[in-house]
Write an enzyme that holds these catalytic residues in place. Structure first.
Site, PDB file in Angstrom:
ATOM      1  N   ASP A  10       0.879  -1.186   0.000  1.00  0.00           N
ATOM      2  CA  ASP A  10       0.000   0.000   0.000  1.00  0.00           C
ATOM      3  C   ASP A  10       0.905   1.221   0.000  1.00  0.00           C
ATOM      4  OD1 ASP A  10      -2.362   1.610   0.255  1.00  0.00           O
ATOM      5  OD2 ASP A  10      -1.975   1.804   2.393  1.00  0.00           O
ATOM      6  N   GLY A  43      -3.208   9.360  -3.541  1.00  0.00           N
ATOM      7  CA  GLY A  43      -4.573   9.641  -4.009  1.00  0.00           C
ATOM      8  C   GLY A  43      -4.776  10.898  -4.826  1.00  0.00           C
ATOM      9  N   CYS A  74      -4.287  -1.417  -2.002  1.00  0.00           N
ATOM     10  CA  CYS A  74      -4.458   0.019  -2.200  1.00  0.00           C
ATOM     11  C   CYS A  74      -5.401   0.214  -3.383  1.00  0.00           C
ATOM     12  CB  CYS A  74      -3.093   0.645  -2.495  1.00  0.00           C
ATOM     13  SG  CYS A  74      -3.163   2.394  -2.923  1.00  0.00           S
ATOM     14  N   CYS A 188     -11.095   3.205   0.307  1.00  0.00           N
ATOM     15  CA  CYS A 188      -9.658   3.431   0.494  1.00  0.00           C
ATOM     16  C   CYS A 188      -9.264   2.613   1.714  1.00  0.00           C
ATOM     17  CB  CYS A 188      -9.384   4.909   0.736  1.00  0.00           C
ATOM     18  SG  CYS A 188      -7.702   5.274   1.320  1.00  0.00           S
TER      19      CYS A 188
END
Ligand code: DGL
Length: 258
Positions: A10, A43, A74, A188
Site C-alpha cells: 500500500d 490519491g 491500495c 480506500c
C-alpha cells in the site's frame, strides 16, 4: 515455492486493514508488508505517478523478496496500475482492491449508497465501469476525500475528525428512510482506521463496508488454484517501508498487535 512469502503493498499504513484479514484467513503464511510511505499519499497525485511507484515497488517485491503472490492493498494503485502489473507478471497470482459497490447494492435497502475514496480511485476508469454496471440497481453518491488518507497516515486525530465531518456532511443525509444513504463504502484501505469516527457521524443504523475479508478469501482461492498454499506452521510478518520505520511499526502494533 509454497514457503515463499506473500507480498502486500500500500502507499502507507492503510493496507494493514487488509493484512489483518489476510492473516486471519491464512494463518500459516508469511507476509511481507511494504508501505511506500516515503512517496505517499498517492490519491491526489495522478495516474503516472502512481503507476511509476507501483511498478517500482512491485519489482522490488518480486525480484528481491521473491514473493509467490501479491496483494495490492491500495484502491488507488489497483485502479491506476493493476492491468499493467498483470501484463508484466502474467504468472504471478495477483489480487487488487476496489470499492465494494456490488456488496453495497446487495445490502442497501434505501438503494442510496455513499462511496468515499481518494480522488484518483473515484475518477478512475475502473470505478466508472463498475458504476456503469450497477447504476440501474442503486443510486451512488461519490465523495473524494482529499487529505483523509494522509491524516490517517500521520495519525492526526484532529484533522481526521475535521475531514470526516466535512465529507460526511456533503454526502448526507444518512439513515434508513427513503432518500437517505444507508450504506457507506470505504473505498480506500486507510479509512477502516477512521471507522469509529465515521460511524459516529453517520449513525449506528448505517452500514460501513470495507474489503479486507473478500480480498483474503480471493487470495486463498488463487493460492489453492496454483497449489501454493502453506498450511503448516505459524506465519510471520515482515514490515518494510520507504518512509519512517517508527510510523509503520507503531501502526502495526496498535491495529494488528504486531
Ligand atoms: N490506501 C490507499 C487506497 O486504498 C491510498 C491512500 C493514498 O495514498 O492516498 O487508495
Amino acid at each position: 515455492m509454497n514457503s515463499r512469502p506473500i507480498g502486500v503493498f500500500d502507499s502507507g499504513v492503510g493496507g494493514l486493514s487488509v493484512l489483518g484479514a489476510l492473516r486471519a484467513e491464512l494463518p500459516a503464511e508469511d507476509f511481507i508488508y511494504l508501505a511506500d510511505a516515503g512517496f505517499a499519499p498517492y490519491g491526489e497525485r495522478g495516474d503516472s505517478y502512481v503507476i511509476e511507484r507501483t511498478r517500482t515497488v512491485v519489482q522490488r517485491l518480486v525480484q528481491e523478496d521473491r514473493v509467490k503472490a501479491l496483494v495490492i492493498a491500495c484502491n488507488t494503485a489497483t485502479a491506476a496500475a493493476i492491468h499493467l502489473v498483470r501484463a508484466e507478471y502474467p504468472q504471478l497470482p495477483l489480487v487488487g482492491v476496489e470499492p465494494a459497490l456490488k456488496p453495497a447494492v446487495a445490502l442497501s435497502k434505501t438503494r442510496r449508497v455513499g462511496v468515499i475514496g481518494t480522488r484518483g480511485t473515484l475518477a478512475s476508469a475502473k470505478v466508472r465501469t463498475l458504476h456503469d454496471s450497477l447504476k440501474d440497481q442503486a443510486e451512488f453518491v461519490f465523495q473524494p476525500c482529499d487529505g483523509l488518507a494522509d491524516a490517517i497516515q500521520n495519525d492526526d486525530t484532529a484533522q481526521i475528525a475535521t475531514l470526516c465531518a466535512r465529507y460526511i456532511e456533503v454526502l448526507g443525509p444518512f439513515g434508513t428512510q427513503s432518500g437517505q444513504i444507508d450504506t457507506l463504502v470505504l473505498g480506500c484501505t486507510h479509512y477502516p482506521f477512521a471507522q469509529h469516527v465515521l460511524q459516529a457521524l453517520v449513525g449506528e443504523t448505517v452500514q460501513l463496508i470495507e474489503t479486507g475479508e473478500p480480498i483474503a478469501r480471493q487470495t486463498r482461492r488463487l493460492l489453492e488454484a496454483g497449489m501454493l498454499l502453506k498450511n503448516e506452521g505459524m506465519g510471520s510478518v515482515t514490515l518494510l517501508t520507504t518512509g519512517e520505520p517508527g510510523q509503520l511499526r507503531s501502526a502495526a502494533a496498535r491495529w494488528l498487535s504486531l
